[in-house]
Design an enzyme around this catalytic site. Sequence first.
Site, PDB file in Angstrom:
ATOM      1  N   GLY A  11       0.827  -1.219   0.000  1.00  0.00           N
ATOM      2  CA  GLY A  11       0.000   0.000   0.000  1.00  0.00           C
ATOM      3  C   GLY A  11       0.847   1.248   0.000  1.00  0.00           C
ATOM      4  N   SER A  35       1.945  -2.010  -4.423  1.00  0.00           N
ATOM      5  CA  SER A  35       0.499  -1.739  -4.474  1.00  0.00           C
ATOM      6  C   SER A  35       0.041  -2.248  -5.835  1.00  0.00           C
ATOM      7  CB  SER A  35       0.184  -0.242  -4.298  1.00  0.00           C
ATOM      8  OG  SER A  35       0.264   0.429  -5.534  1.00  0.00           O
ATOM      9  N   ASN A  88       0.552  -2.852   5.185  1.00  0.00           N
ATOM     10  CA  ASN A  88      -0.179  -1.590   5.352  1.00  0.00           C
ATOM     11  C   ASN A  88      -1.392  -1.483   4.429  1.00  0.00           C
ATOM     12  OD1 ASN A  88      -0.440   1.544   5.743  1.00  0.00           O
ATOM     13  ND2 ASN A  88      -0.103   1.234   3.552  1.00  0.00           N
ATOM     14  N   TYR A 153     -14.617  -4.123   8.561  1.00  0.00           N
ATOM     15  CA  TYR A 153     -13.280  -3.522   8.724  1.00  0.00           C
ATOM     16  C   TYR A 153     -12.764  -3.747  10.160  1.00  0.00           C
ATOM     17  CZ  TYR A 153      -9.837   0.345   8.532  1.00  0.00           C
ATOM     18  OH  TYR A 153      -8.706   1.118   8.573  1.00  0.00           O
ATOM     19  N   ALA A 156     -11.736  -7.333  10.659  1.00  0.00           N
ATOM     20  CA  ALA A 156     -10.436  -7.618  10.035  1.00  0.00           C
ATOM     21  C   ALA A 156      -9.298  -7.025  10.860  1.00  0.00           C
ATOM     22  CB  ALA A 156     -10.408  -7.050   8.613  1.00  0.00           C
ATOM     23  N   LYS A 157      -9.449  -5.782  11.291  1.00  0.00           N
ATOM     24  CA  LYS A 157      -8.359  -5.107  12.013  1.00  0.00           C
ATOM     25  C   LYS A 157      -8.178  -5.703  13.405  1.00  0.00           C
ATOM     26  CE  LYS A 157      -7.176  -2.085   8.824  1.00  0.00           C
ATOM     27  NZ  LYS A 157      -5.870  -2.177   8.158  1.00  0.00           N
TER      28      LYS A 157
HETATM   29  P1  NDP Z   1      -5.350   4.879   1.270  1.00  0.00           P
HETATM   30  O1  NDP Z   1      -6.708   4.512   0.781  1.00  0.00           O
HETATM   31  O2  NDP Z   1      -4.887   6.280   1.142  1.00  0.00           O
HETATM   32  O3  NDP Z   1      -4.253   3.936   0.591  1.00  0.00           O
HETATM   33  C1  NDP Z   1      -4.454   2.539   0.560  1.00  0.00           C
HETATM   34  C2  NDP Z   1      -3.232   1.881  -0.040  1.00  0.00           C
HETATM   35  O4  NDP Z   1      -3.475   0.462  -0.105  1.00  0.00           O
HETATM   36  C3  NDP Z   1      -2.950   2.362  -1.444  1.00  0.00           C
HETATM   37  O5  NDP Z   1      -1.554   2.425  -1.624  1.00  0.00           O
HETATM   38  C4  NDP Z   1      -3.553   1.261  -2.321  1.00  0.00           C
HETATM   39  O6  NDP Z   1      -2.836   1.225  -3.527  1.00  0.00           O
HETATM   40  C5  NDP Z   1      -3.269   0.034  -1.458  1.00  0.00           C
HETATM   41  N1  NDP Z   1      -4.155  -1.084  -1.752  1.00  0.00           N
HETATM   42  C6  NDP Z   1      -5.496  -1.149  -1.566  1.00  0.00           C
HETATM   43  N2  NDP Z   1      -5.963  -2.338  -1.975  1.00  0.00           N
HETATM   44  C7  NDP Z   1      -4.886  -3.042  -2.430  1.00  0.00           C
HETATM   45  C8  NDP Z   1      -4.719  -4.325  -2.987  1.00  0.00           C
HETATM   46  N3  NDP Z   1      -5.763  -5.163  -3.179  1.00  0.00           N
HETATM   47  N4  NDP Z   1      -3.475  -4.723  -3.330  1.00  0.00           N
HETATM   48  C9  NDP Z   1      -2.424  -3.907  -3.152  1.00  0.00           C
HETATM   49  N5  NDP Z   1      -2.511  -2.676  -2.630  1.00  0.00           N
HETATM   50  C10 NDP Z   1      -3.736  -2.252  -2.277  1.00  0.00           C
HETATM   51  O7  NDP Z   1      -5.313   4.379   2.797  1.00  0.00           O
HETATM   52  P2  NDP Z   1      -4.482   4.928   4.052  1.00  0.00           P
HETATM   53  O8  NDP Z   1      -3.114   5.309   3.654  1.00  0.00           O
HETATM   54  O9  NDP Z   1      -5.345   5.883   4.769  1.00  0.00           O
HETATM   55  O10 NDP Z   1      -4.468   3.597   4.935  1.00  0.00           O
HETATM   56  C11 NDP Z   1      -3.334   2.723   5.021  1.00  0.00           C
HETATM   57  C12 NDP Z   1      -3.618   1.681   6.076  1.00  0.00           C
HETATM   58  O11 NDP Z   1      -3.898   2.326   7.315  1.00  0.00           O
HETATM   59  C13 NDP Z   1      -4.830   0.795   5.781  1.00  0.00           C
HETATM   60  O12 NDP Z   1      -4.582  -0.513   6.196  1.00  0.00           O
HETATM   61  C14 NDP Z   1      -5.918   1.426   6.615  1.00  0.00           C
HETATM   62  O13 NDP Z   1      -6.923   0.496   6.954  1.00  0.00           O
HETATM   63  C15 NDP Z   1      -5.130   1.873   7.827  1.00  0.00           C
HETATM   64  N6  NDP Z   1      -5.778   2.915   8.589  1.00  0.00           N
HETATM   65  C16 NDP Z   1      -5.973   4.182   8.066  1.00  0.00           C
HETATM   66  C17 NDP Z   1      -6.584   5.148   8.821  1.00  0.00           C
HETATM   67  C18 NDP Z   1      -6.804   6.539   8.330  1.00  0.00           C
HETATM   68  O14 NDP Z   1      -7.381   7.340   9.087  1.00  0.00           O
HETATM   69  N7  NDP Z   1      -6.374   6.894   7.138  1.00  0.00           N
HETATM   70  C19 NDP Z   1      -7.067   4.849  10.176  1.00  0.00           C
HETATM   71  C20 NDP Z   1      -6.802   3.540  10.631  1.00  0.00           C
HETATM   72  C21 NDP Z   1      -6.176   2.603   9.861  1.00  0.00           C
HETATM   73  P3  NDP Z   1      -3.457   0.944  -4.981  1.00  0.00           P
HETATM   74  O15 NDP Z   1      -4.830   1.536  -5.022  1.00  0.00           O
HETATM   75  O16 NDP Z   1      -2.451   1.626  -5.850  1.00  0.00           O
HETATM   76  O17 NDP Z   1      -3.422  -0.540  -5.119  1.00  0.00           O
END
Ligand code: NDP
Length: 246
Positions: A11, A35, A88, A153, A156-157
Amino acid sequence: MTDQRVAIVTGASRGIGRAIAKRLAADGRHVVCVSRSQGPLDELAAEIQADGGAASAVACDISDFTAVAAMVEGVAKDHGRLDILVNNAGITKDNLILRMSDEEWDDVINTNLKSVFVACRSAARPMMRGKFGRICNIASTSGLVGNAGQANYAAAKSGLTGFTKSIARELGKKNITANCVAPGFIETDMTKDLPVAVTDHVKSVISTRELGQPEDIAAAVSYVTSDEAKFITGQTIAVDGGMTMC
Ligand code: NDP
């Protein structure tokens, strides 16, 4: 085999994962940025290299379990080592329980939980061979205290925290630690479309009265994946401005 520690960050194309990748590169790791989108990963790897760091970009859909296992095993083979795994990548598909479809449940469980199991299983062997490992799974405060509309969600978490404690117990004697970092509300694409009323409410229950930044999470990940964090394992560290304190 390189002397540099090799880290996989999933990610990494944006948000928290991007900040983690940049931070681990600044810590001196070779960071493999993962990603589904090759373009943003290539740009990130080039940016890290321009800053004097080491990085490469590998496109992989982590919800394809065969692909995620092959990606982890491929990185370990190509570099002759795998030291750090940061799981992540994550998605949300929010709905109230009465309206939540099987697909919304399965997609979130598969992407946010099962993929982490598969990645950790593939990472364990090269880490054992290298007699060193740092696993960091990005959980969420939703998994600690629950959140209406996020049963899939939060399940899972929350599942990640029990999973991580279990592998911490299994792998500790091999010098491999496993921890979770649980972000609170962090300003990324995932939270940018929340209604202002929700954001205002969230700010009112955060002790510091501010939403977090991706770099706040990256700092915690940097520490738990460092060599000096060898006595910290099986923990879930909430990085949430004091929102949950549990
Ligand atoms: P974003 O939605 O901004 O980014 C998500 C990332 O995950 C992207 O890089 C996306 O890349 C990648 N991704 C999603 N699905 C897939 C997949 N099937 N295969 C590979 N890559 C994937 O999320 P955040 O940065 O906000 O969140 C990051 C982590 O932190 C997550 O696990 C989220 O649950 C957790 N989190 C975030 C919070 C927040 O407030 N933002 C709060 C609590 C937890 P691409 O689309 O290019 O594949």
